[in-house]
Write an enzyme that holds these catalytic residues in place. Structure first.
Site, short mmCIF file in Angstrom:
data_model
loop_
_atom_site.label_atom_id
_atom_site.label_comp_id
_atom_site.label_asym_id
_atom_site.label_seq_id
_atom_site.Cartn_x
_atom_site.Cartn_y
_atom_site.Cartn_z
N CYS A 140 0.66 5.35 0.52
CA CYS A 140 1.84 4.76 1.18
C CYS A 140 2.52 3.76 0.24
O CYS A 140 2.00 2.66 0.02
CB CYS A 140 1.41 4.05 2.47
SG CYS A 140 2.76 3.16 3.27
N CYS A 143 3.80 0.50 1.90
CA CYS A 143 2.72 -0.45 2.23
C CYS A 143 2.19 -1.13 0.96
O CYS A 143 2.02 -2.35 0.93
CB CYS A 143 1.53 0.26 2.88
SG CYS A 143 1.92 1.51 4.09
N ASP A 144 1.91 -0.35 -0.06
CA ASP A 144 1.14 -0.88 -1.19
C ASP A 144 1.94 -1.04 -2.49
O ASP A 144 1.48 -1.72 -3.41
CB ASP A 144 -0.06 0.05 -1.48
CG ASP A 144 -1.02 0.09 -0.30
OD1 ASP A 144 -1.12 -0.93 0.41
OD2 ASP A 144 -1.65 1.14 -0.07
#
Ligand code: NAP
Length: 318
Positions: A140, A143-144
């Site tokens: 992701c 997200c990261d």
């Protein structure tokens, strides 16, 4: 955690306890419906593995996925939702339109089931992949990605997700390499063109991933394979983002209409093609899969389910 009380009439069973399921549980219970959410592992789902979540609205400091899930969970229970930790063996569609949800300990017959079972990102199966999950291996970019600002990032895959996420990562660093096992992208042409013309992204077709290597704490290198030349070589990387497709978890509802990629087809009200069966979050055919969109889906599904139950009872929805 709850158990079914004797003679209790249950209105809604929600299967899956990620943000979609927990949000649906909260909204359904708050609407006064007898609501049971069944989760196999722990409330929170994939959110639990996120270390620092910095894009959930309302939290101006990063919150861990564990803490956010705990808040979702407590809020749902505060409104009267019953949370059951159990697997689900089957969902039977009955002749009268109701559903029987079978678990190892008891069965529930209900007018509404909300599927919030999510989707599992496909793993590539390379050595080092599991060892370095959360330590440089990710599925992701939203997200990261921000953890790897100005770092060197490898993206694996050739579909819309790999290309879209590479473009997102290219805003964080000038050093993105995308490898794909074939000589052209599967992604839509416009998205693929944007990748190929992006100065921050180097495209390497006919390449596969052999292995992800690190120092035990984080990713440091990968071993790549050039399919055309047969060469294997090591190259330093700080992160590896893998986007080779996802498997929506729909096995429990073989009667539901699915799209070509296997996601449950829903309308804007999260209604599936089967009356009384709703779907929310990553298991359905939504275009942007995030915690906030899953939570939104859950709220909409619960609201629409409450309307559906009221219609069944012949009452006006209030
Ligand atoms: P996908 O379309 O199934 O693409 C998966 C990619 O990974 C393919 O290029 C495939 O290679 C490659 N791949 C599969 N297994 C592999 C393996 N073991 N090793 C190396 N490569 C492997 O999956 P997705 O990109 O996640 O997209 C899923 C769905 O969501 C699609 O319908 C997509 O259109 C949609 N989506 C749309 C958007 C958008 O419209 N902006 C954004 C994201 C996703 P091959 O090409 O050789 O098969």
């Amino acid at each position: 955690m709850s158990e079914l009380k004797e003679n209790e009439k249950v209105d809604i069973i929600i299967i899956g306890g990620g943000p979609a399921g927990l949000s649906a549980a909260q909204y359904a219970a708050r609407a006064g419906l007898s609501t049971y959410m069944i989760e196999e592992m722990a409330p929170g789902g994939q959110t639990l593995i996120i270390d620092d979540l910095e894009n959930y609205p309302g939290f101006d400091e990063p919150i861990s996925g564990f803490d956010l899930s705990d808040r979702f969970h407590r809020q749902a229970e505060n409104f009267g939702a019953n949370i059951i930790l159990s697997s689900v063996d089957a969902v039977i569609r009955n002749d009268d339109g109701s559903f029987t949800v079978k678990t190892p300990s008891q069965d529930y017959t209900v007018p509404v089931v909300i599927m919030a079972t999510g989707a599992k990102r496909k793993l590539i199966g390379a050595p080092g992949e599991k060892e370095y999950q959360g330590k440089g291996v990710s599925y992701c970019a939203t997200c990261d990605g921000p953890f790897f600002r100005n770092k060197k990032i490898l993206v694996v895959g050739g579909g819309d997700s790999a290309c879209d996420e590479s473009l997102f990562l290219s805003k964080l660093t000038e050093n993105v390499v995308i490898i794909h096992r074939r000589d052209r992208f599967r992604a839509q042409k416009s998205i693929a063109d944007n990748v190929e013309h992006n100065d921050h992204i180097e495209t390497r077709f006919m390449h596969t991933l052999n292995e992800i290597k690190g120092d035990g704490k984080k990713v440091t290198h990968v071993s790549l394979h050039n399919v055309e030349t047969g060469e294997d070589y090591d190259e330093p990387f700080d992160a590896v983002f893998i986007f080779i497709g996802a498997n929506p978890s729909t096995a429990l509802v073989p009667f539901a209409g699915l799209d070509d990629d296997g996601y449950i087809i829903t309308d804007d009200h999260m209604r599936s093609t089967i009356p009384g069966l709703f779907a929310a979050g990553d298991v359905r055919n939504g275009m942007f899969k995030q915690i906030i969109t899953a939570a939104s889906d859950g709220a909409i599904a619960a609201h629409a389910a409450a309307q559906y139950i009221d219609e069944l009872r012949g009452q006006a929805y209030v």
